[in-house]
Design an enzyme around this catalytic site. Structure first.
Site, PDB file in Angstrom:
ATOM      1  N   ASP A 150      34.324  33.952  35.484  1.00 59.62           N
ATOM      2  CA  ASP A 150      35.616  33.341  35.745  1.00 59.62           C
ATOM      3  C   ASP A 150      36.683  34.402  35.976  1.00 59.62           C
ATOM      4  OD1 ASP A 150      37.840  31.706  35.873  1.00 59.62           O
ATOM      5  OD2 ASP A 150      37.901  31.311  33.710  1.00 59.62           O
ATOM      6  N   HIS A 195      34.584  28.975  35.534  1.00 60.17           N
ATOM      7  CA  HIS A 195      35.792  28.410  34.932  1.00 60.17           C
ATOM      8  C   HIS A 195      35.458  27.182  34.076  1.00 60.17           C
ATOM      9  CE1 HIS A 195      40.062  28.687  34.709  1.00 60.17           C
ATOM     10  NE2 HIS A 195      40.305  27.508  35.234  1.00 60.17           N
ATOM     11  N   SER A 204      41.401  25.812  31.297  1.00 60.19           N
ATOM     12  CA  SER A 204      42.358  26.406  32.223  1.00 60.19           C
ATOM     13  C   SER A 204      43.774  26.224  31.668  1.00 60.19           C
ATOM     14  CB  SER A 204      42.199  25.785  33.609  1.00 60.19           C
ATOM     15  OG  SER A 204      42.771  26.582  34.605  1.00 60.19           O
TER      16      SER A 204
END
Length: 418
Positions: free
Chosen positions: A363, A388, A73
């Protein structure tokens, strides 16, 4: 990294991002106008560069060791950027779910919502439709005292009935759906909240069985579906919509950015004007994160307002956004939505090397990531059943075959660098 550290006889090092947790460079005065200016991506990368030097000079056996940066991320973005900025210190990077191209006009602003819609549609064709319809239902149900009382009881809300109950629920539910899409893992996990395996599928069971005939019938199903996210294990006595939906990650910058921006127009091409009219108040609520977003990591703001353009409700106005940031933080901030493109090259990154980009097709952030191999030194790994940064998590017996294969490619990539 959890599973292969021993294989490589590696030391895992985790560092806390400046201005979060206990890492306050000026103590209680860290958030004043003169001190907050040091909360930037550049400074965060420099912190890690100095940490690497410190470890190599102070830990026996580390001086000649290779350094591989891992991240998922926002951490994945940092992992890519530190290799770009400090190739003399970092031999390579694994950048998972790193949307380094979700800035400016590099990627269509509606892409995260289109991916999210696709995931919810896969779980049940009627599911996204029910969510879209719920925004108007909430708006209308917030107009009378009797309906507000009903909402309060149906959603088991904490505290007293408030006139803004519909807006509060709308804010909160949009965070729920987006975060559920991010954490759509194939096994029970507590990354954001305690969730079951495949939580999107679990939630859509309540929304995909029929066309709802009334607002109350629809919102009862919405409440049941939302319970999958905020109270799956029955730990909550009531729902407090004033609290972050990311209770376990309240100090993590990127997760905050996701919570306060991307969820604004959740269903992408199904975004409606009610959602967009309330866009700005969802932008941020934490001073350090707000300032960081309002200056450098502010690509998400353009997502909010560009998406809202489809409903002709508002337009992205850099001056208006600047004034909003100043009012929000109480500080002098000057947004620069193109600076990170200028600094790291946007999509022109083929001069860099030794960065592996991985993205899961489930994601919502994958659309802003590097989805194809650019050079032999910039490979891309796609995980069809991955949410994710699933590949950054420890091995689980229920991991899909494609994430296991991705980890093997990442292991082989590291071997080629050290």
């Amino acid at each position: 990294m959890w599973d292969i550290a021993a294989e490589f006889k590696a030391m895992l090092v985790f560092s806390e991002h400046r201005y979060y947790g206990s890492s306050l460079p000026f103590g209680e005065k860290s958030f004043t106008n003169e001190n907050i200016v040091y909360l930037t991506v550049e400074q965060a990368l420099a912190d890690h560069a100095m940490l690497i030097d410190h470890i190599k000079s102070g830990v026996h056996g580390a001086e000649n060791s290779s350094v591989i940066a891992f991240g998922g991320s926002y951490g994945g973005m940092l992992a890519a950027w530190i290799r770009m900025k400090y190739p003399n210190l970092v031999d390579g990077s694994i950048a998972a779910s790193a949307p380094i191209w979700q800035f400016g006009d590099l990627t269509p602003c509606e892409m995260p919502y289109k991916i999210l819609t696709r995931s919810f549609t896969k779980a049940g064709e009627l599911c996204p439709l029910a969510i879209r319809m719920s925004w108007d239902a909430l708006k209308e149900m917030g107009e009378s005292n009797a309906d507000r009382e009903w909402l309060h009881k149906t959603f088991n809300l904490c505290g007293e009935v408030d006139k803004g109950i519909a807006d509060d629920l709308s804010d909160w539910l949009q965070a729920v759906w987006f975060n559920m899409g991010m954490a759509n893992y194939p096994y029970p996990a507590s990354f954001l909240e305690p969730l079951p395996a495949w939580p999107v599928k679990e939630a859509c069971k309540y929304l995909s069985t029929k066309i709802f005939q009334s607002h109350r019938e629809l919102l009862m199903a919405i409440s049941d579906a939302a319970t999958v996210y905020y109270n799956y294990e029955g730990q909550a006595n009531c729902l407090n919509t004033s609290q972050t939906a990311l209770a376990s990650l309240q100090y993590m910058p990127w997760n905050f950015q996701v919570m306060r921006f991307v969820i604004t127009c959740l269903i992408g091409d199904l975004a409606d004007s009610y959602v967009c009219r309330h866009a700005q108040k969802w932008l941020c609520h934490s001073v350090p994160l707000a300032l960081m977003i309002c200056t450098h990591v502010n690509q998400l703001a353009s997502i909010v307002f560009d998406e809202c353009q489809y409903s002709s409700v508002t337009q992205w106005d850099i001056h208006e956004y600047t004034q909003f940031c100043k009012k929000l933080t109480g500080m002098s901030v000057n947004p620069d939505p193109n600076w990170l493109i200028t600094q790291f090259g946007g999509k022109d990154i083929t001069s860099y090397s030794n960065i592996l980009f991985s993205n899961g097709e489930l994601d919502p952030w994958s659309g802003g990531g590097v989805l194809r191999t650019l050079t032999s030194g910039l490979p891309a790994v796609i995980i069809p059943n991955g949410a994710h940064h699933l590949d950054m998590r420890a091995h689980n017996p229920d991991d899909p075959e494609d994430v296991q294969q991705a980890r093997m490619k990442e292991r082989d990539f590291i071997k080629s660098l050290i």
